[in-house]
Each structure stands twice: as structure tokens, then as C-alpha cells.
Design a protein around this motif. Structure first.
Motif, mmCIF file in Angstrom:
data_model
loop_
_atom_site.group_PDB
_atom_site.id
_atom_site.type_symbol
_atom_site.label_atom_id
_atom_site.label_comp_id
_atom_site.label_asym_id
_atom_site.label_seq_id
_atom_site.Cartn_x
_atom_site.Cartn_y
_atom_site.Cartn_z
ATOM 1 N N ASN A 7 0.848 -1.192 0.000
ATOM 2 C CA ASN A 7 0.000 0.000 0.000
ATOM 3 C C ASN A 7 0.886 1.245 0.000
ATOM 4 O O ASN A 7 1.524 1.566 1.006
ATOM 5 C CB ASN A 7 -0.911 -0.011 1.227
ATOM 6 N N ASN B 54 -3.077 4.223 -0.760
ATOM 7 C CA ASN B 54 -4.488 3.901 -0.573
ATOM 8 C C ASN B 54 -4.903 4.188 0.870
ATOM 9 O O ASN B 54 -5.042 3.291 1.695
ATOM 10 C CB ASN B 54 -4.750 2.442 -0.937
ATOM 11 N N GLY C 58 -8.253 -0.054 1.445
ATOM 12 C CA GLY C 58 -6.965 0.455 1.902
ATOM 13 C C GLY C 58 -6.598 0.047 3.307
ATOM 14 O O GLY C 58 -5.706 0.657 3.910
ATOM 15 N N TYR D 69 -4.568 -1.954 -6.008
ATOM 16 C CA TYR D 69 -4.914 -1.812 -4.594
ATOM 17 C C TYR D 69 -3.911 -0.951 -3.838
ATOM 18 O O TYR D 69 -4.257 -0.332 -2.839
ATOM 19 C CB TYR D 69 -5.013 -3.184 -3.934
ATOM 20 N N ARG E 230 -2.516 1.672 -5.077
ATOM 21 C CA ARG E 230 -2.720 3.035 -5.575
ATOM 22 C C ARG E 230 -1.411 3.688 -6.026
ATOM 23 O O ARG E 230 -1.200 4.884 -5.838
ATOM 24 C CB ARG E 230 -3.404 3.912 -4.528
#
Length: 505
Positions: A271, A274, A398, A429, A431
Motif C-alpha cells: 500500500n 491507498n 486500503g 490496490y 494506488r
């Protein structure tokens, strides 16, 4: 006793008559590693869902054992010289499961639904299609904004699955609970986390090659339990058998094993943008992500967890694939350099990471090996086991920092990377988003030669493999085990279970 025997015989005869000879029907029982998500090809996103779709939703095109694109609902296609018009001619006399014709109007409806429906996971796969026109009852024309190299390959999967316009309109957002397509089997029922049942569609366009009357898909997450059910005869086929069970399957005497190298990958999604969970050293500093990458020994993972049967990797395609970027070989483990990178980043160790892991025995074991390896470099990978569908929901929202996530793969490399790395990609996912990455990915989509496309991916790889939001780990050998009573079964590289032409003795 005579009266009881006579009563039983009469009851059996009555049951046979009432069910049309059901006792003679064949049922294929398939064990899945997870329960599929929604059974709507526009909204679906799981590998096990694709296995079910293979029986109920035919596509415009399919692939053969050598990854050649072959006709299915379409008979032929033609691309204009400028690459901006694709004309598709359809197979005649095809019906949906509700009896409606599978014609050009239905194809336009389905493609427009994939492109425009809210929440569609197919939109990115058809982004170059500006409009779909009906030429005649059996001909459609796709008008593109620019040449789009992956288009036909996309139509060999869910983007090419056709749905009944009548059923889709009548059912609305409930279509995924009662899908109506044009495949060899029609949907009968689903009980969440228990089974999905489909039955032979008598009016299927290739019905003479469909020999099994019914398929029951059963989600069984524990791989050992899945195999035990196959060995006992309660299942006829299982997908994703364990690599450690290969010998037992081969030595069983009544089981067979089909093996292909997957088109996709197994990796860890990070991540980086997100929500609040990205606001940490791993999400905000590429040096920390590289440190995590260098803490891992991919070959050791393969040996420890998979008995050396799988294939270490570090890209969205395997090292054996023609699209692999040789300038970025699999990195050697370097714990010292990983520690140096963390020091350069100025982070306090251990770096604590919320590590979300699907509830699968092999995946959990991989995560535990990663946890041990990464700890030596200064990471505290805190494993959080979740059900697979829950993990996808958490990822969308997220609520993760690292996520063990697989992709079953597509024949064209675009299907393995664009939706995961482009800005706004439906499967991005983590981002990740940069103009340079988007430009390179779009260049790879519009280039018309292999050399130009691979060069575009090389530019993308220079950035993505050092700064991106996926750490690729290995590529599976897709292990499909089945009873030897299943004859004519052929495993294709996409890992799907196809039963047309197969018989169950």
C-alpha cells in the motif's frame, strides 16, 4: 422382507421415472480453493470465479494449449490497416440459457456493459474501445481510439464473455446471483461457502461434445482436506493441489495430475497511496520497499514451501516468458544492503508491517518464511490471516500495508500489469500512480510490434521494479489433480477447468 423389497423396488422405479433417469446421469464434483466472488463476468475478479465461468459463460475467443487464440462465440475477426477498427463475425444459431439469441445486438450490449457499468473490472481491459456498432445480425464492429494490441487477448477472458441482455436487464444488480450466459452449462443454484451447481444446456451450440450432465463446485480452503476428498472419491477434480503432494498423487494408482506453468504470478502488494494505511515508511519510501525486496530469498521459498517445484520470479511474467525483462534479473538476497537502505531512509527498526494473508495453507507458510527472512533485515511482518474475499474488500478499502496476492495471469502481458499499476486501475490496490508509468504502459498497449511493445515495458520496468507497489515472488506450477475416470481432460496454460469433450466414466 418380500414386502419391503418390493416397496423399495417400486420406490426406486418411481424416483427414476420422476427424475428422468437421474440415476444414470453423470456429475463432476470439483473442489475449489476458495468460494468465488460474484458470478457476473463484468464484476468478477477471482481465479476460482473464472473456473466456474468456464462452464457457464462462453467468450468471443478462447486459447488453445499453445496459447494460440481460437474462435469460440466468434468465428473470425479482421483488423483495419490503421489498427483502429476491429470487425468480428459471430457463430450463427447460438442461444443464451434463457433461449434468447446470442447475436450482434447481444454482443454490443455485453461489451458496452463491460465498458460502462459502475464497478466494472473489465473497463480497463476495453479502454481503447470508443464504440461498438452492429453491422448485421452476426457482425459487430469495434471502433478504437488507437491501435490496441491486447484487445483480442482480452476477449479470451471475462471481457469476451457474453451475457443475456434480457436477463441482465430484468435482474439488474442481482444478475451475479443468477447469471445467464451462452456456455455449455446453465446456472442452477449457489449456496455461499458450500456449493455451486450447473447443469448441461441442451441447446448449447456444441452440445454433442458435452458429455457430463452436471457439475458441482465445492469450495474447500484447506488443500489437504481437498486432496483427501479426492482420494476418498467425494470429489472428482481439485484445483491447486499442493506441490508437496505431487508424489502422493502420482503414486495413488487412481489419480492423474495435470501440470502447467501459470501465466500469472504470486506476490506481495504494498500500500503506497491507498488511505491512511499507506502513511508509513514502507508505503512512502521506495528504499524501504527495496530493503524488503532484498531481504527475501526466492529460491529458498521455493525449496522450503514447494519442494523446488515452482519457479522463482521478480516480474509480472515468468523468466521463461518472452516478455520477461532480462535487464532486471531476479535479485539475490542481500540482508546487509537491506539494512543499509533502511538506515539511509532514516527509519526506526523494526519496521512494523500489517501483513494481510489469505487463509490458505501454502500461502500462510510462504508468509511465515517471509516473516522470518524479513526480520533479519529489520522488519516486523505482523501476519493477519483473512478469508480471501474479505482480503479483497480490505484491499479495496486500503486497510492493509502488505497483502499476499496472486494473479492467475493472461495470455497478453497487459492483462498482468495494466490494471495493477496504472492510475485508477481497478486492481491497483496499492494506488501506485505516476505519469511516466502510465505513459509507458499506454505505449505498450498501442505499439504494433513485439519489439516496440517490449521496449515500452522496459521503460516501465525501470521504474516499477524499483519503486512500484508489487513485489513479485514466484510463479506456480498449476496442479490440477483428478480421478482417472475423467477421460479427455486437457489442461491449458490459463489454469481453467474446461469440460467440453471430457467424459466421466
Amino acid at each position: 422382507m418380500r414386502h419391503l423389497t418390493l416397496a423399495a423396488a417400486i420406490a426406486t422405479a418411481m424416483l427414476t421415472a420422476a427424475t428422468g433417469g437421474a440415476a444414470a446421469q453423470s456429475t463432476l464434483r470439483v473442489g475449489l480453493a476458495e468460494d468465488p466472488d460474484i458470478l457476473d463476468p463484468t464484476l468478477g475478479r477471482t481465479y476460482v470465479g473464472r473456473i466456474v465461468f468456464a462452464s457457464i459463460c462462453d467468450k468471443l475467443f478462447d486459447i488453445d494449449a499453445d496459447l494460440n487464440i481460437v474462435p469460440q462465440l466468434a468465428l473470425e475477426h479482421e483488423t483495419s490497416e490503421d489498427g483502429k477498427t476491429l470487425t468480428i463475425r459471430l457463430r450463427p444459431d447460438v442461444k443464451f440459457h434463457d433461449g434468447e439469441p446470442m447475436d450482434a445486438e447481444a454482443v454490443k450490449y455485453s461489451l458496452d456493459r463491460h465498458r460502462e457499468m459502475d464497478g466494472s473490472f473489465r473497463r480497463a481491459e476495453l479502454t481503447a474501445v470508443e464504440s461498438v456498432e452492429v453491422v448485421d445480425d452476426l457482425t459487430v464492429q469495434l471502433n478504437l481510439s488507437a491501435p490496441f494490441a491486447p484487445l483480442i487477448a482480452s476477449l479470451t477472458d471475462r471481457s469476451g464473455m457474453m451475457v443475456s441482455p434480457k436477463a441482465a436487464e430484468e435482474l439488474g444488480d442481482q444478475f451475479g446471483n443468477q447469471p445467464v450466459c451462452a456456455g455449455p452449462y446453465r446456472f442452477v443454484e449457489r449456496v455461499q461457502q458450500d456449493h455451486i451447481t450447473v447443469e448441461r444446456f441442451e441447446e448449447y451450440w456444441d452440445a454433442e461434445n458435452v458429455h457430463i450432465d452436471r457439475i458441482v463446485y465445492r469450495p474447500i480452503e484447506d488443500s489437504s482436506v481437498r486432496l483427501a476428498n479426492l482420494q476418498s472419491g467425494d470429489l472428482d477434480l481439485i484445483e491447486r493441489a499442493l506441490a508437496t503432494d505431487i508424489s502422493a498423487i502420482r503414486e495413488s494408482g487412481n489419480l492423474e495430475l495435470a501440470i502447467v506453468t501459470e501465466l500469472g504470478y504470486q506476490g506481495m502488494t504494498l500500500n503506497v497511496g491507498n488511505g491512511a494505511a499507506a502513511e508509513n515508511p514502507l508505503g512512502q519510501d521506495a528504499r524501504v520497499r527495496q530493503a524488503l525486496n532484498l531481504s527475501l530469498d526466492r529460491e529458498a521459498i521455493n525449496q522450503v514451501v514447494f519442494n523446488g517445484e515452482f519457479f522463482p520470479g521478480n516480474q509480472w511474467v515468468s523468466p521463461q516468458n518472452q516478455w520477461y525483462q532480462e535487464s532486471h534479473p531476479i535479485p539475490e538476497r542481500d540482508v546487509e544492503r537491506a539494512r543499509e537502505l533502511l538506515e539511509e531512509a532514516g527509519v526506526q527498526t523494526p519496521v512494523v508491517v500489517d501483513f494481510m494473508v489469505p487463509n490458505n495453507p501454502e500461502t500462510r507458510q510462504v508468509a511465515e518464511v517471509i516473516q522470518a527472512m524479513a526480520s533479519e533485515a529489520g522488519f516486523d511482518m505482523q501476519i493477519r490471516v483473512v478469508e480471501f474475499a474479505t482480503g479483497l474488500s480490505e484491499a479495496e478499502a486500503g486497510r492493509f500495508q502488505a497483502f499476499m496476492l496472486a494473479w492467475s495471469g493472461r495470455p497478453d502481458p497487459d492483462g498482468n500489469i495494466y490494471s495493477f499499476a496504472s492510475t485508477g486501475g481497478p486492481l491497483n490496490y496499492g494506488r501506485y500512480s505516476t505519469e511516466t508509468a502510465d505513459a509507458a504502459l499506454n505505449e505498450a498497449r498501442t505499439a504494433t510490434t513485439f519489439e516496440d511493445r517490449k521496449a515500452a515495458y522496459a521503460k516501465f520496468a525501470d521504474e516499477w521494479l524499483t519503486e512500484g507497489s508489487v513485489l513479485y515472488l514466484y510463479h506456480r506450477a498449476m496442479l490440477i489433480a483428478h480421478t482417472d475416470r475423467l477421460e479427455g481432460y486437457e489442461q491449458r496454460p490459463d489454469g481453467l477447468v474446461r469440460v467440453v469433450g471430457v467424459t466421466l466414466e
